[in-house]
Design a protein around this motif. Structure first.
Motif, PDB file in Angstrom:
ATOM      1  N   ALA A  59      13.151 -29.293  83.829  1.00  0.00           N
ATOM      2  CA  ALA A  59      13.637 -29.409  82.533  1.00  0.00           C
ATOM      3  C   ALA A  59      12.573 -28.871  81.393  1.00  0.00           C
ATOM      4  O   ALA A  59      12.913 -28.141  80.529  1.00  0.00           O
ATOM      5  CB  ALA A  59      14.182 -30.760  82.351  1.00  0.00           C
ATOM      6  N   GLY A  60      11.266 -29.308  81.505  1.00  0.00           N
ATOM      7  CA  GLY A  60      10.347 -28.864  80.854  1.00  0.00           C
ATOM      8  C   GLY A  60       9.929 -27.459  80.694  1.00  0.00           C
ATOM      9  O   GLY A  60       9.894 -26.960  79.688  1.00  0.00           O
ATOM     10  N   GLN A  61      10.094 -26.792  81.838  1.00  0.00           N
ATOM     11  CA  GLN A  61      10.147 -25.370  81.911  1.00  0.00           C
ATOM     12  C   GLN A  61      11.142 -24.582  81.114  1.00  0.00           C
ATOM     13  O   GLN A  61      10.945 -23.776  80.241  1.00  0.00           O
ATOM     14  CB  GLN A  61      10.329 -24.786  83.336  1.00  0.00           C
ATOM     15  CG  GLN A  61      10.081 -23.341  83.347  1.00  0.00           C
ATOM     16  CD  GLN A  61       9.973 -22.826  84.800  1.00  0.00           C
ATOM     17  OE1 GLN A  61      11.129 -23.001  85.582  1.00  0.00           O
ATOM     18  NE2 GLN A  61       9.348 -21.989  85.350  1.00  0.00           N
ATOM     19  N   LEU A  62      12.459 -25.125  81.193  1.00  0.00           N
ATOM     20  CA  LEU A  62      13.336 -24.618  80.362  1.00  0.00           C
ATOM     21  C   LEU A  62      13.213 -24.865  78.727  1.00  0.00           C
ATOM     22  O   LEU A  62      13.283 -24.192  77.954  1.00  0.00           O
ATOM     23  CB  LEU A  62      14.968 -24.893  80.639  1.00  0.00           C
ATOM     24  CG  LEU A  62      15.854 -24.670  79.752  1.00  0.00           C
ATOM     25  CD1 LEU A  62      16.198 -23.230  79.870  1.00  0.00           C
ATOM     26  CD2 LEU A  62      17.539 -25.261  80.331  1.00  0.00           C
ATOM     27  N   MET A  63      12.576 -26.198  78.538  1.00  0.00           N
ATOM     28  CA  MET A  63      12.442 -26.168  76.909  1.00  0.00           C
ATOM     29  C   MET A  63      11.252 -25.588  76.489  1.00  0.00           C
ATOM     30  O   MET A  63      11.502 -25.030  75.378  1.00  0.00           O
ATOM     31  CB  MET A  63      11.902 -27.793  76.929  1.00  0.00           C
ATOM     32  CG  MET A  63      13.080 -28.866  77.225  1.00  0.00           C
ATOM     33  SD  MET A  63      12.402 -30.598  77.142  1.00  0.00           S
ATOM     34  CE  MET A  63      11.170 -30.468  75.893  1.00  0.00           C
ATOM     35  N   GLU A  64      10.341 -25.269  77.322  1.00  0.00           N
ATOM     36  CA  GLU A  64       9.199 -24.258  76.991  1.00  0.00           C
ATOM     37  C   GLU A  64      10.055 -23.144  76.600  1.00  0.00           C
ATOM     38  O   GLU A  64       9.416 -22.309  75.625  1.00  0.00           O
ATOM     39  CB  GLU A  64       8.349 -24.232  78.022  1.00  0.00           C
ATOM     40  CG  GLU A  64       7.258 -23.189  77.812  1.00  0.00           C
ATOM     41  CD  GLU A  64       6.027 -22.866  78.722  1.00  0.00           C
ATOM     42  OE1 GLU A  64       5.049 -22.348  78.505  1.00  0.00           O
ATOM     43  OE2 GLU A  64       6.456 -23.311  80.251  1.00  0.00           O
TER      44      GLU A  64
END
Length: 194
Positions: A59-64
């Motif tokens: 999820a963090g990767q998509l947020m980035e």
């Protein structure tokens, strides 16, 4: 594929149907690009008794990517556990970007008490720029939103109901464009359209 120190906090954090598939996603897409300070914080968080509360790295990767797509200069976060998402945001915005609580925001991340998600939504609609992005965590609540109340563990029932109500209200809000993403514990992304 060998499991190593990058092993996911717990497979139950993800909604994919197989631990092997979730691990594959992490090892081929997420971990190779995760910055060292984020990896270190993620690894330290695995030792915390409530490690399951951490932002899922996928999820963090998509947020980035979302932060970069909207060229976020000003961000806000509601709810912080060990700071993975906050650090990710700080590392993703330009050096002259700001993280604060006033003005007109480009991006927001919400991972706080589920009972207040709608209140946060209404407040963020006043703070968010048109075309700004908000990401809500835990909007599929470990899949319990699709289960009957009887099938849901007792400690998940209360928040489950708040999440179901929030999802329904958000789906009916014509001010935003939304998308559920099957990352982590389910995230809902919305873009303010007016």
């Amino acid at each position: 594929m060998a499991m190593d120190s990058n092993k996911a906090i717990s497979f139950s954090k993800g909604l994919l149907q197989s631990e092997e598939l979730y691990q594959y996603v992490l090892e081929t897409s997420v971990y190779p690009r995760e910055l060292e300070p984020l990896r270190e914080l993620r690894m330290l968080t695995t030792t915390h008794p409530r490690a399951m509360m951490a932002t899922a790295p996928d999820a963090g990767q998509l947020m980035e990517m979302l932060l970069m797509l909207v060229n976020a200069q000003k961000t806000i976060e509601v709810g912080v556990f060990t700071g993975y998402s906050l650090l990710l945001t700080a590392l993703s915005i330009p050096e002259d970007g700001k993280h604060g609580n006033e003005g007109s925001f480009d991006f927001a991340f919400v991972d706080a008490d589920k009972v207040n998600y709608w209140n946060y939504h209404e407040r963020l609609m006043k703070l968010l720029k048109v075309r700004g992005i908000v990401v809500y965590d835990n909007t599929l609540w470990r899949g319990t939103v699709a289960l009957s109340k009887k099938s849901t563990l007792e400690n998940k029932k209360s928040s489950r109901q708040f999440i179901i109500e929030f999802n329904k209200l958000l789906a009916g809000d014509s001010r935003v464009q939304i998308s559920h993403a099957l990352l982590g514990d389910g995230i809902t992304i919305y873009r303010r359209i007016y």
